[in-house]
Design an enzyme around this catalytic site. Structure first.
Site, PDB file in Angstrom:
ATOM      1  N   CYS A   2      23.932 -22.534  17.280  1.00  0.00           N
ATOM      2  CA  CYS A   2      24.173 -23.026  18.874  1.00  0.00           C
ATOM      3  C   CYS A   2      23.479 -24.573  18.649  1.00  0.00           C
ATOM      4  O   CYS A   2      22.613 -24.350  17.968  1.00  0.00           O
ATOM      5  CB  CYS A   2      23.493 -22.419  19.866  1.00  0.00           C
ATOM      6  SG  CYS A   2      23.406 -21.085  20.238  1.00  0.00           S
ATOM      7  N   ARG A  27      27.458 -25.928  14.524  1.00  0.00           N
ATOM      8  CA  ARG A  27      26.026 -25.688  14.700  1.00  0.00           C
ATOM      9  C   ARG A  27      26.065 -23.467  15.450  1.00  0.00           C
ATOM     10  O   ARG A  27      25.703 -22.851  15.490  1.00  0.00           O
ATOM     11  CB  ARG A  27      25.409 -25.675  15.665  1.00  0.00           C
ATOM     12  CG  ARG A  27      24.190 -27.086  15.135  1.00  0.00           C
ATOM     13  CD  ARG A  27      23.544 -27.408  16.153  1.00  0.00           C
ATOM     14  NE  ARG A  27      22.495 -26.858  16.706  1.00  0.00           N
ATOM     15  CZ  ARG A  27      21.199 -26.916  15.616  1.00  0.00           C
ATOM     16  NH1 ARG A  27      22.011 -28.044  14.769  1.00  0.00           N
ATOM     17  NH2 ARG A  27      20.309 -26.259  15.307  1.00  0.00           N
ATOM     18  N   TRP A  76      26.424 -19.915  18.794  1.00  0.00           N
ATOM     19  CA  TRP A  76      26.338 -18.575  18.458  1.00  0.00           C
ATOM     20  C   TRP A  76      26.027 -17.208  18.477  1.00  0.00           C
ATOM     21  O   TRP A  76      25.036 -17.396  18.917  1.00  0.00           O
ATOM     22  CB  TRP A  76      26.120 -19.188  16.631  1.00  0.00           C
ATOM     23  CG  TRP A  76      26.503 -18.288  15.738  1.00  0.00           C
ATOM     24  CD1 TRP A  76      27.264 -18.438  14.852  1.00  0.00           C
ATOM     25  CD2 TRP A  76      25.245 -17.348  15.099  1.00  0.00           C
ATOM     26  NE1 TRP A  76      26.399 -18.181  13.336  1.00  0.00           N
ATOM     27  CE2 TRP A  76      25.794 -16.834  13.398  1.00  0.00           C
ATOM     28  CE3 TRP A  76      24.161 -17.125  15.943  1.00  0.00           C
ATOM     29  CZ2 TRP A  76      25.128 -16.000  12.623  1.00  0.00           C
ATOM     30  CZ3 TRP A  76      23.370 -16.010  14.440  1.00  0.00           C
ATOM     31  CH2 TRP A  76      23.929 -15.502  13.734  1.00  0.00           C
ATOM     32  N   ASN A 102      19.526 -22.838  22.654  1.00  0.00           N
ATOM     33  CA  ASN A 102      19.648 -22.516  21.814  1.00  0.00           C
ATOM     34  C   ASN A 102      17.872 -21.516  21.008  1.00  0.00           C
ATOM     35  O   ASN A 102      16.763 -22.684  21.736  1.00  0.00           O
ATOM     36  CB  ASN A 102      19.406 -23.906  21.143  1.00  0.00           C
ATOM     37  CG  ASN A 102      19.679 -23.723  19.371  1.00  0.00           C
ATOM     38  OD1 ASN A 102      20.260 -22.561  18.564  1.00  0.00           O
ATOM     39  ND2 ASN A 102      19.406 -24.877  19.167  1.00  0.00           N
ATOM     40  N   GLY A 103      18.261 -20.453  20.629  1.00  0.00           N
ATOM     41  CA  GLY A 103      16.945 -20.047  20.206  1.00  0.00           C
ATOM     42  C   GLY A 103      17.241 -18.385  20.525  1.00  0.00           C
ATOM     43  O   GLY A 103      18.069 -17.633  20.747  1.00  0.00           O
ATOM     44  N   GLU A 487      25.084 -20.254  -6.371  1.00  0.00           N
ATOM     45  CA  GLU A 487      25.966 -21.305  -5.490  1.00  0.00           C
ATOM     46  C   GLU A 487      27.618 -21.264  -5.691  1.00  0.00           C
ATOM     47  O   GLU A 487      28.176 -20.971  -4.799  1.00  0.00           O
ATOM     48  CB  GLU A 487      25.597 -22.878  -5.590  1.00  0.00           C
ATOM     49  CG  GLU A 487      26.071 -23.953  -5.029  1.00  0.00           C
ATOM     50  CD  GLU A 487      25.905 -23.210  -3.756  1.00  0.00           C
ATOM     51  OE1 GLU A 487      24.856 -22.144  -3.104  1.00  0.00           O
ATOM     52  OE2 GLU A 487      26.072 -24.176  -2.755  1.00  0.00           O
ATOM     53  N   LYS A 491      29.994 -20.084  -2.138  1.00  0.00           N
ATOM     54  CA  LYS A 491      30.975 -21.481  -1.820  1.00  0.00           C
ATOM     55  C   LYS A 491      32.069 -20.365  -1.584  1.00  0.00           C
ATOM     56  O   LYS A 491      33.020 -21.173  -0.300  1.00  0.00           O
ATOM     57  CB  LYS A 491      31.549 -22.605  -3.019  1.00  0.00           C
ATOM     58  CG  LYS A 491      30.404 -23.136  -2.959  1.00  0.00           C
ATOM     59  CD  LYS A 491      30.363 -24.585  -1.598  1.00  0.00           C
ATOM     60  CE  LYS A 491      29.494 -23.850  -0.308  1.00  0.00           C
ATOM     61  NZ  LYS A 491      27.991 -24.062  -0.109  1.00  0.00           N
ATOM     62  N   GLU A 494      32.292 -17.868   1.767  1.00  0.00           N
ATOM     63  CA  GLU A 494      31.410 -18.252   2.912  1.00  0.00           C
ATOM     64  C   GLU A 494      32.832 -18.534   3.649  1.00  0.00           C
ATOM     65  O   GLU A 494      32.698 -18.691   4.749  1.00  0.00           O
ATOM     66  CB  GLU A 494      30.159 -18.941   2.255  1.00  0.00           C
ATOM     67  CG  GLU A 494      30.186 -20.144   1.880  1.00  0.00           C
ATOM     68  CD  GLU A 494      29.344 -21.011   2.131  1.00  0.00           C
ATOM     69  OE1 GLU A 494      28.291 -20.618   3.378  1.00  0.00           O
ATOM     70  OE2 GLU A 494      29.253 -21.774   1.757  1.00  0.00           O
ATOM     71  N   HIS A 510      25.131  -3.225 -16.588  1.00  0.00           N
ATOM     72  CA  HIS A 510      24.363  -1.991 -16.543  1.00  0.00           C
ATOM     73  C   HIS A 510      24.876  -1.621 -14.689  1.00  0.00           C
ATOM     74  O   HIS A 510      24.332  -1.143 -13.959  1.00  0.00           O
ATOM     75  CB  HIS A 510      22.701  -2.684 -15.500  1.00  0.00           C
ATOM     76  CG  HIS A 510      22.165  -2.951 -17.133  1.00  0.00           C
ATOM     77  ND1 HIS A 510      22.193  -2.201 -17.783  1.00  0.00           N
ATOM     78  CD2 HIS A 510      21.706  -4.286 -17.575  1.00  0.00           C
ATOM     79  CE1 HIS A 510      21.338  -2.311 -18.918  1.00  0.00           C
ATOM     80  NE2 HIS A 510      21.610  -3.703 -19.011  1.00  0.00           N
ATOM     81  N   LYS A 609      25.974 -23.441  11.293  1.00  0.00           N
ATOM     82  CA  LYS A 609      24.912 -24.516   9.858  1.00  0.00           C
ATOM     83  C   LYS A 609      23.247 -24.253   9.663  1.00  0.00           C
ATOM     84  O   LYS A 609      22.824 -24.710   8.908  1.00  0.00           O
ATOM     85  CB  LYS A 609      26.049 -25.954  10.264  1.00  0.00           C
ATOM     86  CG  LYS A 609      24.852 -26.630   8.572  1.00  0.00           C
ATOM     87  CD  LYS A 609      26.204 -27.651   8.663  1.00  0.00           C
ATOM     88  CE  LYS A 609      25.660 -28.848   7.225  1.00  0.00           C
ATOM     89  NZ  LYS A 609      26.025 -27.792   5.985  1.00  0.00           N
TER      90      LYS A 609
HETATM   91  C1  G6P Z   1      22.930 -21.656   5.936  1.00  0.00           C
HETATM   92  C2  G6P Z   1      24.016 -22.845   5.750  1.00  0.00           C
HETATM   93  C3  G6P Z   1      23.922 -23.064   4.003  1.00  0.00           C
HETATM   94  C4  G6P Z   1      22.607 -23.974   4.195  1.00  0.00           C
HETATM   95  C5  G6P Z   1      21.013 -22.592   4.939  1.00  0.00           C
HETATM   96  C6  G6P Z   1      20.358 -22.630   4.229  1.00  0.00           C
HETATM   97  O1  G6P Z   1      23.577 -20.255   5.875  1.00  0.00           O
HETATM   98  O2  G6P Z   1      24.951 -22.572   5.866  1.00  0.00           O
HETATM   99  O3  G6P Z   1      24.718 -24.001   3.749  1.00  0.00           O
HETATM  100  O4  G6P Z   1      21.709 -23.941   2.353  1.00  0.00           O
HETATM  101  O5  G6P Z   1      21.351 -21.889   5.691  1.00  0.00           O
HETATM  102  O6  G6P Z   1      19.756 -24.249   5.256  1.00  0.00           O
HETATM  103  P1  G6P Z   1      18.660 -25.633   5.384  1.00  0.00           P
HETATM  104  O7  G6P Z   1      19.213 -25.960   6.077  1.00  0.00           O
HETATM  105  O8  G6P Z   1      17.719 -24.580   5.074  1.00  0.00           O
HETATM  106  O9  G6P Z   1      19.410 -25.907   4.080  1.00  0.00           O
END
Ligand code: G6P
Length: 614
Positions: A2, A27, A76, A102-103, A487, A491, A494, A510, A609
């Site tokens: 949020c 956010r 969110w 927010n929270g 990673e 990518k 997501e 396995h 994010k």
């Molecule tokens: C979310 C973001 C990711 C990030 C993760 C951890 O899932 O979309 O890109 O790696 O949070 O966030 P941080 O701000 O702690 O790196």
């Protein structure tokens, strides 16, 4: 998650709020809303379901909304589905209190039951409406004013929050309160701004104040006063935000993600410069945020993070253990925080976080501090909770990252961890100063090599357009390559919503191999000379069951080309640091898959994010 904004001043509030919300959309973006007051009039509350555009359209870019004091929110969803009713701001029936949050308020049900007994009605499913009505309840019960009502609410609620609230009797003023969830306040001339993050107000001011946990503030045009829970005034220092405005704009790229992929060479160079702290080839105590002495004494490294930052830890583990010969345990913060385990007091905990606000990572950091473990934070956002609470900080130089799928922050974190490994290696006598300097020279070559890797993007675009309608993909590799796969897989899934999995190549047999069918896409990462043959064998196993093989490798490893259907090369580099290059084509593949599938690359569904809830 949020995003919150607020403005009070002499100009129209709504366009400022919408502009700020646009910068905070990463956010959360399932609904949004604003509340704006014109002098002493009741606020006008306008909300819309869906992306911010809907609210912008509804308000004609804010132009039709009169008033110079207001709050805004992009949501969110946590409690209650995304809908106009559940969207913020939330208000009391008499419009006495209106606010955004927010929270998560954990004890919202208990508070709601109490308020219902006191005669309050509820129109939404949100915990926020409960918070706003609790504030109203205390405001009316004790009649000591907004700060007192907020303080009483803060004592009563459990959970995390950043709240921005307007009271009917206080025109032109916004009251804020914070616990855990991020919030900053900017003051410029006769205006004041509130936001969850710096980019939201960077267009207007760089003069930032940070509100700490369990603090409140009264925000007026050109002025902010902070209070603690007892209602005493807390003096604060103004900070000047370093990030520039252009960094938070798209700069000609179609998406932030593509822009941020292209920024990686610059980000790497700046992050290296930070670690070198003014020297040419040695990583200084000041630059790194930790001394040789501490690194020498450390019995163990805990590396704790979430999401892509966790993947950085996974890749760095191989480098730290090899170059610095230090045992490294990489942990998911969400697991680590609740695990009952013997903690080694002589260890160092490294937490990695772009936002510096990830709730689980913050909790893990606190757990380590409580256990008396020294903590180092690798963080991108100055002034964030993690940056402020860790014993020491290395600030990655990625600048504002807007796309939800991280690229440049991941890369910057990786560089920081390489530097930590080199520094620890020298400090612990595992490598000589000269070897350390050689490694530094090697990482200095990364920016140019990333540029070269990006130059090959058209081929990846072509490939993505051919395969974009697949449903599954598997990423396989061994050792460091496996960390890169994690990673790369994230990518792709997501943002393109293709189901992907990263597998340690040797583990395929396995179970996962049973999923391989005719034309299943298997992407192998093969950069570690010693392991290439092994991974090739695993790729052959899936090939003989119908898989289409892509190989990602370094120039020179031409054997890969003979065994795969499509080969992607990255420039050769010392193998410890190859993740910085091998991840780039995987970022690009994820991007192009999402574009080819017509998806919103920067704002993938259901994600946010900055994950400030558990
Ligand atoms: C979310 C973001 C990711 C990030 C993760 C951890 O899932 O979309 O890109 O790696 O949070 O966030 P941080 O701000 O702690 O790196």
């Amino acid at each position: 998650m949020c995003g919150i904004v607020g403005f009070t001043g002499t100009k129209k509030a709504a366009p400022v709020l919408l502009n700020g919300l646009e910068k905070l959309e990463y956010r959360g973006y399932d609904s949004s809303g604003i509340a704006v007051r014109d002098g002493e009039n009741n606020p006008v509350v306008i909300k819309a379901k869906g992306k911010l555009e809907a609210l912008v359209e509804k308000t004609n870019g804010g132009e039709t909304v009169v008033g110079s004091c207001g709050i805004g929110h992009t949501r969110w969803a946590t409690h209650g589905e995304p809908s106009e009713t559940n969207a913020h701001p939330h208000v009391t029936a008499d419009m006495n209190v209106v606010g955004v949050h927010n929270g998560i308020i954990e004890n919202f049900q208990e508070l709601k039951d109490k308020l219902i007994r006191k005669g309050y009605d509820f129109y939404s499913d949100t915990d926020t409406e409960v918070a706003i009505k609790t504030i109203d309840y205390y405001y009316k019960k004790y009649k000591v004013g907004p700060i007192d009502a907020l303080a009483k609410t803060m004592v009563r609620v459990r959970g995390s929050y950043a709240l921005a609230v307007m009271f009917k009797d206080y025109p032109g003023q916004i009251f804020v309160a914070r616990k855990e969830s991020p919030m900053i306040i900017g003051v410029e001339d006769d205006s004041a701004y509130i936001a969850s993050d710096v980019p939201a107000i960077m267009n207007y001011t760089r003069n930032i104040y940070y509100i700490d946990n369990l603090e409140m503030a009264c925000v007026k045009p050109g002025e902010v006063v902070f209070y603690n829970l007892d209602g005493d005034v807390v003096p604060k220092e103004k900070k000047v935000a370093e990030w520039n405005v252009e960094a938070a704009e798209k700069g000609g790229y179609e998406h932030f993600m593509m822009k941020e992929i292209h920024e990686q060479p610059r980000v790497v160079a700046d992050t290296i410069r930070r670690g070198l702290g003014g020297t040419v080839d040695s990583i200084t105590d000041e630059g790194m945020g930790i001394t040789d002495e501490d690194l020498k004494k450390a019995s163990l490294l805990y590396v704790v993070a979430c999401g892509s930052a966790y993947h950085v830890g996974m890749a760095a583990q191989y480098v730290l253990e090899d170059i610095a010969n230090i045992s490294t345990r990489v942990e998911l913060a969400s697991e680590f925080r609740y695990r009952k385990l013997p903690l080694d007091k002589n260890a160092i905990m490294v937490v990695i976080s772009q936002s510096g606000e990830t709730a689980d990572t913050l909790a893990a950091l606190r757990k380590a501090k409580e256990a008396g473990i020294r903590t180092l934070a690798i963080v991108n956002v100055e002034g964030s909770s993690i940056a402020r609470e860790a014993d020491s900080v290395f600030l990655t130089q990625a600048g504002p990252e807007i796309a939800v799928a991280t690229t440049k922050a991941y890369t910057a974190q990786l560089i920081a961890m390489y530097m930590l490994a080199i520094k620890a290696g020298v400090a612990r006598g595992v490598i000589s100063g000269e070897e350390g300097a050689r490694y530094v020279e090697e990482i200095k070559s990364i920016p140019t090599k990333i540029e070269k890797t990006i130059d090959d993007k058209e081929r990846l675009q072509w490939f993505a357009s051919k395969f974009s309608n697949i449903t599954d993909a598997f990423f396989i590799g061994r050792g460091l390559d496996y960390a890169v796969c994690m990673e790369g897989s994230l990518k792709m899934k997501e943002i393109s919503y293709v189901h992907t999995e990263a597998y340690a190549a040797g583990e395929l047999k396995h179970g996962t191999i049973s999923l391989i069918e005719e034309n299943t896409l298997v992407i192998g990462v093969l950069t570690q000379a010693e392991l290439i043959e092994k991974t090739i064998s695993n790729m052959k196993e899936v090939k003989s069951r119908g898989a289409y093989l892509v190989g990602v490798t370094s120039y020179g490893n031409y054997v890969v080309e003979d065994s795969t259907d499509f080969t992607i090369y990255v420039p050769a580099i010392d193998e410890h640091f190859v993740a910085s290059l091998a991840v780039v084509p995987l970022q690009l593949l994820g991007y192009y898959f999402a574009v080819a599938r017509g998806l919103d690359v920067d704002k993938p569904r259901n994600l946010a994010k900055s994950v400030t809830v558990e």
